[in-house]
Design a protein around this motif. Structure first.
Motif, PDB file in Angstrom:
ATOM      1  N   ARG A   3       0.862  -1.184   0.000  1.00 37.40           N
ATOM      2  CA  ARG A   3       0.000   0.000   0.000  1.00 37.40           C
ATOM      3  C   ARG A   3       0.892   1.224   0.000  1.00 37.40           C
ATOM      4  N   VAL A   4       0.416   2.307  -0.640  1.00 40.38           N
ATOM      5  CA  VAL A   4       1.162   3.564  -0.576  1.00 40.38           C
ATOM      6  C   VAL A   4       0.967   4.142   0.822  1.00 40.38           C
ATOM      7  N   ALA A   5       2.050   4.598   1.432  1.00 40.11           N
ATOM      8  CA  ALA A   5       1.927   5.180   2.778  1.00 40.11           C
ATOM      9  C   ALA A   5       1.139   6.483   2.703  1.00 40.11           C
ATOM     10  N   ARG A   6       0.240   6.667   3.642  1.00 37.95           N
ATOM     11  CA  ARG A   6      -0.622   7.862   3.651  1.00 37.95           C
ATOM     12  C   ARG A   6      -0.291   8.765   4.820  1.00 37.95           C
ATOM     13  N   PHE A   7      -0.544  10.042   4.576  1.00 36.83           N
ATOM     14  CA  PHE A   7      -0.317  11.063   5.600  1.00 36.83           C
ATOM     15  C   PHE A   7      -1.696  11.579   6.021  1.00 36.83           C
ATOM     16  N   ILE A   8      -2.103  11.227   7.241  1.00 36.04           N
ATOM     17  CA  ILE A   8      -3.449  11.572   7.728  1.00 36.04           C
ATOM     18  C   ILE A   8      -3.329  12.546   8.895  1.00 36.04           C
ATOM     19  N   THR A   9      -4.073  13.625   8.839  1.00 37.01           N
ATOM     20  CA  THR A   9      -4.011  14.599   9.933  1.00 37.01           C
ATOM     21  C   THR A   9      -5.373  14.735  10.606  1.00 37.01           C
ATOM     22  N   MET A  10      -5.307  15.120  11.884  1.00 41.08           N
ATOM     23  CA  MET A  10      -6.525  15.362  12.669  1.00 41.08           C
ATOM     24  C   MET A  10      -6.557  16.836  13.004  1.00 41.08           C
ATOM     25  N   GLU A  11      -7.717  17.444  12.842  1.00 38.77           N
ATOM     26  CA  GLU A  11      -7.831  18.871  13.142  1.00 38.77           C
ATOM     27  C   GLU A  11      -9.114  19.157  13.918  1.00 38.77           C
ATOM     28  N   GLY A  12      -9.174  20.370  14.423  1.00 34.23           N
ATOM     29  CA  GLY A  12     -10.354  20.809  15.165  1.00 34.23           C
ATOM     30  C   GLY A  12      -9.926  21.696  16.319  1.00 34.23           C
ATOM     31  N   ILE A  13     -10.888  22.386  16.897  1.00 31.43           N
ATOM     32  CA  ILE A  13     -10.543  23.241  18.035  1.00 31.43           C
ATOM     33  C   ILE A  13     -10.230  22.357  19.241  1.00 31.43           C
ATOM     34  N   GLU A  14      -9.659  22.964  20.280  1.00 31.47           N
ATOM     35  CA  GLU A  14      -9.257  22.142  21.431  1.00 31.47           C
ATOM     36  C   GLU A  14     -10.475  21.487  22.082  1.00 31.47           C
ATOM     37  N   GLY A  15     -10.256  20.261  22.547  1.00 33.57           N
ATOM     38  CA  GLY A  15     -11.309  19.551  23.261  1.00 33.57           C
ATOM     39  C   GLY A  15     -12.272  18.766  22.383  1.00 33.57           C
ATOM     40  N   VAL A  16     -12.091  18.784  21.053  1.00 31.00           N
ATOM     41  CA  VAL A  16     -13.039  18.044  20.196  1.00 31.00           C
ATOM     42  C   VAL A  16     -12.797  16.534  20.215  1.00 31.00           C
ATOM     43  N   GLY A  17     -11.626  16.126  20.719  1.00 32.58           N
ATOM     44  CA  GLY A  17     -11.374  14.681  20.830  1.00 32.58           C
ATOM     45  C   GLY A  17     -10.334  14.130  19.865  1.00 32.58           C
ATOM     46  N   LYS A  18      -9.463  14.996  19.337  1.00 23.82           N
ATOM     47  CA  LYS A  18      -8.447  14.538  18.381  1.00 23.82           C
ATOM     48  C   LYS A  18      -7.529  13.482  18.996  1.00 23.82           C
ATOM     49  N   THR A  19      -7.022  13.782  20.186  1.00 22.72           N
ATOM     50  CA  THR A  19      -6.073  12.871  20.824  1.00 22.72           C
ATOM     51  C   THR A  19      -6.745  11.535  21.136  1.00 22.72           C
ATOM     52  N   THR A  20      -7.996  11.600  21.576  1.00 24.84           N
ATOM     53  CA  THR A  20      -8.747  10.373  21.876  1.00 24.84           C
ATOM     54  C   THR A  20      -8.874   9.535  20.605  1.00 24.84           C
ATOM     55  N   GLN A  21      -9.223  10.151  19.502  1.00 29.79           N
ATOM     56  CA  GLN A  21      -9.546   9.384  18.285  1.00 29.79           C
ATOM     57  C   GLN A  21      -8.315   8.953  17.490  1.00 29.79           C
ATOM     58  N   ILE A  22      -7.205   9.671  17.627  1.00 30.89           N
ATOM     59  CA  ILE A  22      -6.026   9.298  16.832  1.00 30.89           C
ATOM     60  C   ILE A  22      -5.515   7.929  17.288  1.00 30.89           C
ATOM     61  N   GLY A  23      -5.668   7.639  18.554  1.00 28.75           N
ATOM     62  CA  GLY A  23      -5.267   6.330  19.071  1.00 28.75           C
ATOM     63  C   GLY A  23      -6.114   5.233  18.446  1.00 28.75           C
ATOM     64  N   PHE A  24      -7.380   5.539  18.248  1.00 33.85           N
ATOM     65  CA  PHE A  24      -8.286   4.557  17.639  1.00 33.85           C
ATOM     66  C   PHE A  24      -7.883   4.291  16.182  1.00 33.85           C
ATOM     67  N   ILE A  25      -7.506   5.331  15.461  1.00 34.32           N
ATOM     68  CA  ILE A  25      -7.091   5.124  14.058  1.00 34.32           C
ATOM     69  C   ILE A  25      -5.853   4.226  14.023  1.00 34.32           C
ATOM     70  N   GLY A  26      -4.948   4.473  14.974  1.00 35.53           N
ATOM     71  CA  GLY A  26      -3.759   3.623  15.075  1.00 35.53           C
ATOM     72  C   GLY A  26      -4.151   2.157  15.250  1.00 35.53           C
ATOM     73  N   GLN A  27      -5.163   1.908  16.076  1.00 34.26           N
ATOM     74  CA  GLN A  27      -5.612   0.517  16.288  1.00 34.26           C
ATOM     75  C   GLN A  27      -6.188  -0.075  15.000  1.00 34.26           C
ATOM     76  N   LEU A  28      -6.943   0.760  14.272  1.00 33.94           N
ATOM     77  CA  LEU A  28      -7.523   0.286  13.000  1.00 33.94           C
ATOM     78  C   LEU A  28      -6.426  -0.129  12.026  1.00 33.94           C
ATOM     79  N   LEU A  29      -5.383   0.700  11.954  1.00 32.22           N
ATOM     80  CA  LEU A  29      -4.288   0.400  11.028  1.00 32.22           C
ATOM     81  C   LEU A  29      -3.531  -0.843  11.490  1.00 32.22           C
ATOM     82  N   ALA A  30      -3.292  -0.907  12.808  1.00 31.21           N
ATOM     83  CA  ALA A  30      -2.549  -2.062  13.335  1.00 31.21           C
ATOM     84  C   ALA A  30      -3.301  -3.362  13.030  1.00 31.21           C
ATOM     85  N   ALA A  31      -4.647  -3.300  13.122  1.00 27.64           N
ATOM     86  CA  ALA A  31      -5.441  -4.510  12.869  1.00 27.64           C
ATOM     87  C   ALA A  31      -5.282  -4.981  11.421  1.00 27.64           C
ATOM     88  N   ARG A  32      -4.867  -4.059  10.553  1.00 24.21           N
ATOM     89  CA  ARG A  32      -4.639  -4.436   9.154  1.00 24.21           C
ATOM     90  C   ARG A  32      -3.155  -4.556   8.831  1.00 24.21           C
TER      91      ARG A  32
END
Ligand code: Z5A
Length: 213
Positions: A3-32
């Motif tokens: 697969r071509v390596a992708r560059f994915i960014t998370m944005e939003g104002i503070e407190g929207v949950g970026k840090t919480t959700q970026i860990g989840f994306i990591g898990q999704l990728l790891a599962a694959r």
């Protein structure tokens, strides 16, 4: 499969949950079995983290908006050179908590700097590098700030966390305007929902893309 390596960014104002959700994306990728790294801006390397402190820590001396902008791009230059580009080059995906959309939002709309100045620096520092996908977590300012602010007492807040409602309103509007202008790259996620629902929206966006297969 290659697969071509992708560059994915998370944005939003503070407190929207970026840090919480970026860990989840990591898990999704790891599962694959997709090799990836999770990083953040400003920061992501020891040197860039030092620049982050200069930009964020509230100090008695004024930091003019232009100096703040230059610090963001100084940190970004180090981060791109030492982490992002090397990772992508060897096929590792990069998940980054904030990138240049944050500069347009905070230094542009928030601090009032001209977007043309940001564009020039973007060109100089990044050349053609842009995120492949940006997840914009969006929630009303009062909801996001409430989530973020219960965590830290007023005297512990950084220079951005001390900003007022109107500042974050401008930042949020600019993010949404960028998403409207670039709907293919910037996908808006309704972050005013329980974390599990936000997670499902993100999973759907990623799984609908052909990159994951
Ligand atoms: N900055 C800039 O000015 N220019 C630039 O170019 C760049 C950055 C790159 C640091 O960013 C500052 O740098 C940032 C802009 C500036 N300042 N601000 N504002 P940062 O990303 O390190 O800081 P942050 O945005 O303030 O992070 P944060 O407050 O940690 O927000 P978050 O990561 O989006 O949220 P979270 O930590 O995942 O969640 C916050 C709380 O809400 C936490 O207690 C969670 O458990 C809770 N949470 C999360 N999701 C939910 C849902 N769905 N429901 C209920 N509660 C939730």
């Amino acid at each position: 499969m290659n697969r071509v390596a992708r560059f994915i960014t998370m944005e939003g104002i503070e407190g929207v949950g970026k840090t919480t959700q970026i860990g989840f994306i990591g898990q999704l990728l790891a599962a694959r079995n997709i090799s990836h790294c999770v990083t953040r801006e400003p920061g992501g390397t020891p040197l860039a983290e030092k620049i982050r402190s200069l930009a964020l820590v509230a100090d008695a001396e004024t930091l003019p908006p232009m100096a703040e902008l230059l610090l963001m791009f100084a940190a970004r230059s180090v981060h791109l050179h030492n982490v992002i580009e090397p990772a992508l080059k060897v096929g590792r995906w990069v998940l980054c908590d904030r990138f240049t959309d944050a500069t347009y939002a905070y230094q542009g709309a928030g601090r009032g700097l001209a977007p043309e100045s940001i564009e020039k620096l973007e060109q100089m520092v990044q050349a053609t590098r842009r995120p492949d996908l940006t997840l914009l977590l969006d929630a009303p300012v009062e909801i996001a700030l409430e989530r973020a602010r219960v965590r830290r007492a007023e005297q512990e807040r950084d220079r951005f966390e001390r900003e007022q409602y109107e500042f974050f309103k401008r930042v949020r509007s600019l993010y949404l305007a960028r998403a409207a202008a670039e709907p293919q790259r910037i996908r808006v996620v309704d972050a005013n929902a329980p974390a599990t629902t936000v997670r499902m929206q993100i999973q759907e966006i990623l799984e609908l893309s052909s990159w994951m297969y």
